[in-house]
Enzyme design. Structure first.
Site, PDB file in Angstrom:
ATOM      1  N   PRO A   1      45.055  42.079  30.345  1.00 20.65           N
ATOM      2  CA  PRO A   1      45.639  43.030  31.286  1.00 20.65           C
ATOM      3  C   PRO A   1      44.612  44.060  31.732  1.00 20.65           C
ATOM      4  O   PRO A   1      44.010  44.745  30.911  1.00 20.65           O
ATOM      5  CB  PRO A   1      46.748  43.688  30.469  1.00 20.65           C
ATOM      6  CG  PRO A   1      47.049  42.728  29.373  1.00 20.65           C
ATOM      7  CD  PRO A   1      45.755  42.078  29.050  1.00 20.65           C
ATOM      8  N   CYS A   2      44.389  44.191  33.032  1.00 15.05           N
ATOM      9  CA  CYS A   2      43.355  45.065  33.579  1.00 15.05           C
ATOM     10  C   CYS A   2      43.820  45.588  34.932  1.00 15.05           C
ATOM     11  O   CYS A   2      44.866  45.208  35.434  1.00 15.05           O
ATOM     12  CB  CYS A   2      42.037  44.309  33.769  1.00 15.05           C
ATOM     13  SG  CYS A   2      41.479  43.397  32.311  1.00 15.05           S
ATOM     14  N   THR A   3      43.017  46.457  35.542  1.00 13.64           N
ATOM     15  CA  THR A   3      43.252  46.902  36.908  1.00 13.64           C
ATOM     16  C   THR A   3      41.928  46.869  37.649  1.00 13.64           C
ATOM     17  O   THR A   3      40.919  47.362  37.126  1.00 13.64           O
ATOM     18  CB  THR A   3      43.829  48.331  36.950  1.00 13.64           C
ATOM     19  OG1 THR A   3      44.962  48.415  36.088  1.00 13.64           O
ATOM     20  CG2 THR A   3      44.247  48.694  38.368  1.00 13.64           C
TER      21      THR A   3
ATOM     22  N   THR B   1      39.064  48.002  34.915  1.00 11.73           N
ATOM     23  CA  THR B   1      39.311  48.445  33.547  1.00 11.73           C
ATOM     24  C   THR B   1      39.499  47.200  32.680  1.00 11.73           C
ATOM     25  O   THR B   1      40.297  46.334  33.003  1.00 11.73           O
ATOM     26  CB  THR B   1      40.577  49.322  33.458  1.00 11.73           C
ATOM     27  OG1 THR B   1      41.724  48.543  33.815  1.00 11.73           O
ATOM     28  CG2 THR B   1      40.480  50.516  34.389  1.00 11.73           C
TER      29      THR B   1
ATOM     30  N   GLU C   1      40.216  39.788  36.072  1.00 12.77           N
ATOM     31  CA  GLU C   1      41.535  40.390  36.199  1.00 12.77           C
ATOM     32  C   GLU C   1      42.565  39.296  35.941  1.00 12.77           C
ATOM     33  O   GLU C   1      42.685  38.342  36.719  1.00 12.77           O
ATOM     34  CB  GLU C   1      41.716  40.951  37.610  1.00 12.77           C
ATOM     35  CG  GLU C   1      43.056  41.592  37.847  1.00 12.77           C
ATOM     36  CD  GLU C   1      43.164  42.987  37.275  1.00 12.77           C
ATOM     37  OE1 GLU C   1      44.299  43.421  37.021  1.00 12.77           O
ATOM     38  OE2 GLU C   1      42.119  43.642  37.084  1.00 12.77           O
TER      39      GLU C   1
END
Length: 488
Positions: free
Chosen positions: A2-4, A23, A92
């Site tokens: 999980p990232c942005t 991130t 991502e």
């Protein structure tokens, strides 16, 4: 993972640079930044998770990397910029749907079930992609082409989005099932936001199978779509890949779409209406735009701030002093478990040796500072590269984690120290970069870039230690076993 992700075209930025940022939100993964020189790059790569083995090309280039400190599950290089000034961030984690995954299953590793039976080798994934691609590409477009070929040959065991940038272009690739993929060039004046969800909302097949100016994809993608009845677009409407390959679940509405909504709300507060009963978009809209023209030029500090946010100024802020019943209901962008965040910035108004700047943020971005670093160097300072598995104030990773954990417990009194710290590191970081840009222009000596990074690390250590002292004091004052009496 999980990232942005956030992508910035060169005309959308304040200085004409391109930026890709992400991130890396694992589970409190220990991370560091290093430089991988050609002699350290493997000639044959083997994935620890999927067991796939891949022969690598000759003559790899030097590149920066943010690998896991503990190598037990593989390298997980996360992000970097190579000596050709090409940036990459991977990956991502994105969503898909059963129609796609049934038509082109993910290539997952399976152990041998009994003696004499062979294991089933898996495809490539986040563990592998930076190492397999970044050392061998000279442009962002080449990154798409190399990764696309690897996906078609070996497949992947997960759904991912991957970004590339050079001084002129930014490209975004999204995987489709096990072997298919789609990629778009980001318009120069636009910014893309990607929060763990298949994002692309437009695609031009005519260009993809023609000039490929802004669109590329796997060579049989149109046949794949037709054969498996994946096209959900109404007749006569432009092709929307998100309808075909993405997800539209209830979980998206608490985990993914709110982040895209908030990022858009910051980038274009005047061009679109984001709040109120007549809002154009809400936190749970399925039609949030994948790319947007920002209302003002975007800086590296803007990117860092956006990737640090937790719905400030809204009823969803988990640190709000009063509970509206909606506090903390959506997944924050600046989340607690981030290992490293990188902004790969490629500048175009400086000599080649100075073009690559990588802004590094360890730990939760909400409480950490962004430190700019030159990437055309042969090593990184020990304060950034010599990260231990045990907690230590002798490296930026653990010091950042400590500040975040302490400040969270006493947010109201600590946040002023954190904000001053973040501003001070960015200000002094920019001053040092400006100074050493000029030094290099005068000397043409690459050694000054190593010197600059050491100075940047020294500055970061001083300001981080100072802030840790202040935040620790604030947290200590708020301990529950305290007692107020005139005896102190």
């Amino acid at each position: 993972m999980p990232c942005t992700t956030m992508l910035v075209g060169k005309k959308a930025s304040n200085d004409g640079s391109t930026m890709i940022a992400r991130t890396d939100d694992g589970f409190f993964d220990e991370k560091k930044i290093i430089v991988v020189t050609p002699e350290k790059q493997p000639k044959k790569y083997k994935s620890k998770l999927s067991h796939v083995e891949i022969e690598l090309p000759e003559n790899p280039m030097r590149y920066t990397s943010c690998p896991s400190v503990n190598p037990k599950d593989g390298i997980w290089a996360a992000t970097g910029i190579n000596e050709a000034n090409v940036g990459m961030t991977a990956t991502e984690t994105i969503t898909s749907n059963p129609r796609v995954l049934a038509a082109d299953p993910l290539v997952t590793y399976e152990k041998a079930k009994k003696r004499g039976e062979k294991e089933k080798i898996g495809g490539i994934g986040e563990e592998d992609i930076v190492v397999l691609v970044l050392p061998y590409i000279h442009t962002a477009r080449e990154g798409v082409e190399r990764l696309g070929a690897l996906l078609e040959t070996y497949g992947t065991y997960e759904s991912n989005g991957i970004a590339f940038n050079d001084e002129n272009e930014v490209w975004w690739l999204e995987t489709i099932g096990g072997h298919h993929w789609i990629a778009r060039r980001i318009a120069d004046e636009e910014v893309v936001v990607a929060p763990n969800q298949f994002g692309m909302d437009r695609f031009d097949f005519e260009d993809a199978f023609g000039a490929q100016k802004e669109n590329m994809c796997s060579k049989d993608l149109q046949e794949f779509i037709q054969k498996n009845h994946l096209d959900l677009n109404q007749e006569g409407e432009a092709f929307n890949p998100r309808f075909c390959f993405g997800s539209h679940t209830d979980q998206d509405h608490v985990y993914n779409t709110p982040r895209a909504w908030y990022m858009g709300r910051i980038l274009a507060p005047f061009s679109h209406k984001w709040d109120g009963p007549d809002a154009e978009f809400t936190p749970e809209s399925d039609c949030l735009p994948w790319s947007i023209i920002p209302d003002k030029k975007v800086t590296a500090e803007d990117v860092k701030y956006i990737l640090s946010t937790y719905y400030q100024g809204t009823e969803y802020n988990p640190y709000s002093s009063h509970d509206t019943g909606k506090r903390g209901m959506y997944r924050s962008i600046g989340i607690n478990r981030t290992g490293v965040t990188s902004i790969c910035q490629i500048r175009s108004d400086v000599p080649d040796a100075l073009k690559g700047i990588e802004w590094i943020i360890f730990g939760s971005t909400a409480f950490s500072a962004a430190l700019p670093l030159y990437t055309n160097v042969n090593r990184m300072p020990k304060y950034l590269s010599n990260v231990t598995l045990d907690t230590s104030t002798e490296n930026l990773y653990w010091s950042s984690r400590l500040i975040g954990a302490l400040a969270d417990s006493c947010y109201a009194s600590a946040i002023q120290h954190v904000e001053r710290y973040q501003s001070a590191v960015a200000t002094e970081g920019r001053r040092i970069i400006k100074e050493y840009d000029e030094k290099y222009e005068q000397t043409k000596d690459a050694a000054v870039l190593v010197e600059a990074n050491e100075l940047l690390a020294k500055m970061a250590k001083e300001k981080t230690t100072e802030t840790l002292n202040k935040v620790l004091l604030e947290a200590s004052k708020n301990m529950k076993n305290g007692y107020n009496r005139a005896d102190n």
